[in-house]
Design an enzyme around this catalytic site. Sequence first.
Site, PDB file in Angstrom:
ATOM      1  CG  ASP A 111       1.341   3.430  98.064  1.00 31.33           C
ATOM      2  OD1 ASP A 111       1.120   3.457  99.287  1.00 31.33           O
ATOM      3  OD2 ASP A 111       0.790   2.625  97.293  1.00 31.33           O
ATOM      4  CG  ASP A 146       1.454   2.474 102.847  1.00 29.12           C
ATOM      5  OD1 ASP A 146       0.663   1.921 103.629  1.00 29.12           O
ATOM      6  OD2 ASP A 146       1.531   2.201 101.637  1.00 29.12           O
ATOM      7  CG  ASP A 196       0.524  -3.753 101.795  1.00 30.91           C
ATOM      8  OD1 ASP A 196       0.507  -4.907 101.370  1.00 30.91           O
ATOM      9  OD2 ASP A 196       0.402  -3.474 103.010  1.00 30.91           O
TER      10      ASP A 196
END
Length: 220
Positions: free
Chosen positions: A176, A9, A11
């Site tokens: 995240d 990922d 961000d």
Amino acid sequence: MHWKAIFFDLDGTLVETAPEIADAVNDTLRHFGWPTVAQSEVDRWIGHGTRELLIQALARVGARSVEEVRQGELLQEALPVFDQHYQQRCGTRSQLYPHVRDTLAQLREHDCRLAVVTNKEKRYTDTVLHTHQLADAFDLVVSGDTFPTKKPDPAGVLHGLQLWNVDKADALFVGDSSIDAATARQAGIAIWLLPYGYNMGQPVTACKPDRVIADFSEIC
């Protein structure tokens, strides 16, 4: 290190981008004379792409439902204004998380294929990667508008596996959020989560990943 392919990922995983995203959102709200929103609110809205984030912000300041904003003219008015502000803000206050650059270099030495799979639109993804000198670090970049669907649809991951002829057992997703966890599970690959990103205000342990890693260096 036995992984042959790792999908990341962007961000909240590779780069902390929330401050400049909040700046762009509030620039947009001020343009229309609306109240601004808090950084903590923006943090919770990150994950589904900037369009969905803006929808959440407009619903918040306008006392409207998310569905009203999604279907209404207000969103169409605000989108080009947000785009202008985010293009200006993108890369200004974001920063790499610790150990990202060194870890990616080590993974390269192990001949591991590396990909970014993000819901951020390509024009913003490219700016962030170039700003932080990561554009050449990846074999594949899948943005939120690369395919007709985006995460948690596993299309980007499955594309990478097919492209590189890598078995699912040899691939890992590092993210995240619950979105990343769902993406990895639908693709049939392992999922490790970092605890410091943007998971809609929830602890990553609630996603029941295969592993929670304290920082990026643990990937190696």
